[in-house]
Write an enzyme that holds these catalytic residues in place. Sequence first.
Site, PDB file in Angstrom:
ATOM      1  N   GLU A  51       6.031   1.779  -2.391  1.00 25.13           N
ATOM      2  CA  GLU A  51       5.734   0.360  -2.600  1.00 25.13           C
ATOM      3  C   GLU A  51       5.972  -0.050  -4.056  1.00 25.13           C
ATOM      4  O   GLU A  51       6.319  -1.189  -4.340  1.00 25.13           O
ATOM      5  CB  GLU A  51       4.273   0.100  -2.196  1.00 25.13           C
ATOM      6  CG  GLU A  51       4.032  -1.285  -1.645  1.00 25.13           C
ATOM      7  CD  GLU A  51       2.683  -1.387  -0.923  1.00 25.13           C
ATOM      8  OE1 GLU A  51       2.652  -1.102   0.280  1.00 25.13           O
ATOM      9  OE2 GLU A  51       1.689  -1.738  -1.556  1.00 25.13           O
ATOM     10  N   HIS A  67       8.913  24.571  10.145  1.00 30.26           N
ATOM     11  CA  HIS A  67       9.430  24.779  11.495  1.00 30.26           C
ATOM     12  C   HIS A  67       9.880  23.469  12.132  1.00 30.26           C
ATOM     13  O   HIS A  67      10.017  23.380  13.344  1.00 30.26           O
ATOM     14  CB  HIS A  67       8.361  25.476  12.344  1.00 30.26           C
ATOM     15  CG  HIS A  67       7.988  26.805  11.760  1.00 30.26           C
ATOM     16  ND1 HIS A  67       8.654  27.972  12.057  1.00 30.26           N
ATOM     17  CD2 HIS A  67       7.061  27.133  10.815  1.00 30.26           C
ATOM     18  CE1 HIS A  67       8.122  28.964  11.356  1.00 30.26           C
ATOM     19  NE2 HIS A  67       7.162  28.483  10.594  1.00 30.26           N
ATOM     20  N   LYS A 126       2.787  -9.980   5.542  1.00 32.77           N
ATOM     21  CA  LYS A 126       1.404 -10.447   5.701  1.00 32.77           C
ATOM     22  C   LYS A 126       1.405 -11.925   6.092  1.00 32.77           C
ATOM     23  O   LYS A 126       0.659 -12.352   6.980  1.00 32.77           O
ATOM     24  CB  LYS A 126       0.629 -10.283   4.386  1.00 32.77           C
ATOM     25  CG  LYS A 126       0.127  -8.863   4.110  1.00 32.77           C
ATOM     26  CD  LYS A 126      -0.829  -8.871   2.913  1.00 32.77           C
ATOM     27  CE  LYS A 126      -1.341  -7.491   2.563  1.00 32.77           C
ATOM     28  NZ  LYS A 126      -2.321  -7.453   1.478  1.00 32.77           N
TER      29      LYS A 126
HETATM   30  O1  PA5 Z   1      -0.993  -1.428  -2.775  1.00 34.65           O
HETATM   31  C1  PA5 Z   1      -1.189  -2.532  -2.302  1.00 34.65           C
HETATM   32  O2  PA5 Z   1      -1.382  -3.516  -3.030  1.00 34.65           O
HETATM   33  C2  PA5 Z   1      -1.242  -2.753  -0.803  1.00 34.65           C
HETATM   34  O3  PA5 Z   1      -0.857  -1.636  -0.086  1.00 34.65           O
HETATM   35  C3  PA5 Z   1      -2.653  -3.121  -0.389  1.00 34.65           C
HETATM   36  O4  PA5 Z   1      -3.542  -2.108  -0.769  1.00 34.65           O
HETATM   37  C4  PA5 Z   1      -2.777  -3.376   1.104  1.00 34.65           C
HETATM   38  O5  PA5 Z   1      -1.821  -4.297   1.531  1.00 34.65           O
HETATM   39  C5  PA5 Z   1      -4.173  -3.906   1.431  1.00 34.65           C
HETATM   40  O6  PA5 Z   1      -4.448  -5.035   0.684  1.00 34.65           O
HETATM   41  P1  PA5 Z   1      -5.920  -5.548   0.455  1.00 34.65           P
HETATM   42  O7  PA5 Z   1      -6.655  -4.507  -0.313  1.00 34.65           O
HETATM   43  O8  PA5 Z   1      -5.802  -6.831  -0.295  1.00 34.65           O
HETATM   44  O9  PA5 Z   1      -6.530  -5.736   1.809  1.00 34.65           O
END
Ligand code: PA5
Length: 463
Positions: free
Chosen positions: A291, A320, A433
């Site tokens: 990410e 494996h 989202k």
């Molecule tokens: O790293 C990130 O920002 C995302 O993966 C969030 O953690 C994830 O989308 C969840 O978001 P939130 O904590 O606002 O619910």
Amino acid sequence: MKLSFDYNNMMESAIGDQGIRDAQVKADAGLLQKAFAQVKANRGKGWQEWTELPYLDKSEIAAMAKDGQVVRRAAKSFVVLGIGGSALGPLSVATALLHFRHNELPPKIRKAPKYYIEDNVDPERMRALLDVIDLRSTYFNVITKSGETSETLAQFLTLYSALKDALGKEEAVKRVLVTTTIGKGALYDIAKAEGFKIYGVGKGVGGRFSVFSPVGLVPLACLGIDIRALLKGARDMAAACIKTAGKSNPALITAYLQVKAMQAGKNVSVMMPYSDALKFMADFYGQLWGESLGKAVDVSGKTVYAGQTPAKSLGVTDQHSQIQLYTEGPFDKVVTFIAVEKFRASEVITDDASIAGCEFLKGRTFNELLDAEFRATRFALAKAKRMNFTVTLPEISAETVGELLMYFMYETAFAGALLNIDAYNQPGVEEGKKATFALMGRKGYEDKMQEVEAAPFDKRYVI
Ligand code: PA5
């Protein structure tokens, strides 16, 4: 620093022409220096607030540890509701540090509630959770930085209704801890209105960099994990990562080697712990690396399509299933091994000398076998000229796990700086989202719904 790093097998001297030359590293010293200076200068600023989390005020840590103790004494089950960065920190640390069969242990030995970390919205999973927990003795920690994530809100709404039905509102309110951004988002408003205990997440702490904030510390304290030792490990690793731009900075040098590998077409980053307890470290790393670095544009707006696809692999299990591909398939991978020197258990395979045909295993331990398998796999990969490096934990403890997580975060930050991208945003995730809100009919997302409906997908290729 307790962890050690071996990146010999990233280099030409060990694996030949697929490796990186020493002369190249020397020539790039300026790049390393620049990335180091950038990350160091931004410590504690903007989205780099995560770097300051291990130095949290002692009274705040004591308060979380104390709250955790209260929950631990009262709860038979403890459920974390969250997703992505709001779930993977608690999940990877709890799995690493609690007994491997924690939930199945008899309560007297277990000393902490059973735990469930619900990072999905699969209806069968939700039903299964309700089938196994007794709501009358369960505590919940709802974690969402934005306070708006559909998955977490859905999990919360279902379980809070069930909790109120089982206990009545007054008691149900006491069973819910909320971790979110203070003053922002739907969950914050609900928490204020209902009277839940609230823990704040700093504005400049992104989800995947939040494990040392209340996002990780509150649930881990509730499970009896030594959060002070975890933070000490994080501080020790941070010290090693901000000391020098030279080769002894583990996060900087491995970030650099990974970026060089990416530029040479090695677009897959395999994380392969040789430890079941560390299995979810590959998930934590996968989110962080994927990410943070997977970006269409660099900070100047230039199209770069940067990133390296994280792949999860478990030693020896995946020897494996995946190792054939890693050894003989395309030269497009870097494998990071996580090894452990001393396990918390030692098991002799057998002392029974009466069974013929497998003498080599008699009198040996599982520890020796696992270690031999790891070294053999690393050897086979290097022999086949496949880039790999090893991070070794002397043992699995709160301190070494704190070091490992901090190393991952600094490595990601340095890689982001070397790639000249913004490692802290996630426009691709945000788009999904918003489309989910639209498809679920959320007010204010009517235009997005029109956009989704007008998307140029047709049925020509549907079977
Ligand atoms: O790293 C990130 O920002 C995302 O993966 C969030 O953690 C994830 O989308 C969840 O978001 P939130 O904590 O606002 O619910």
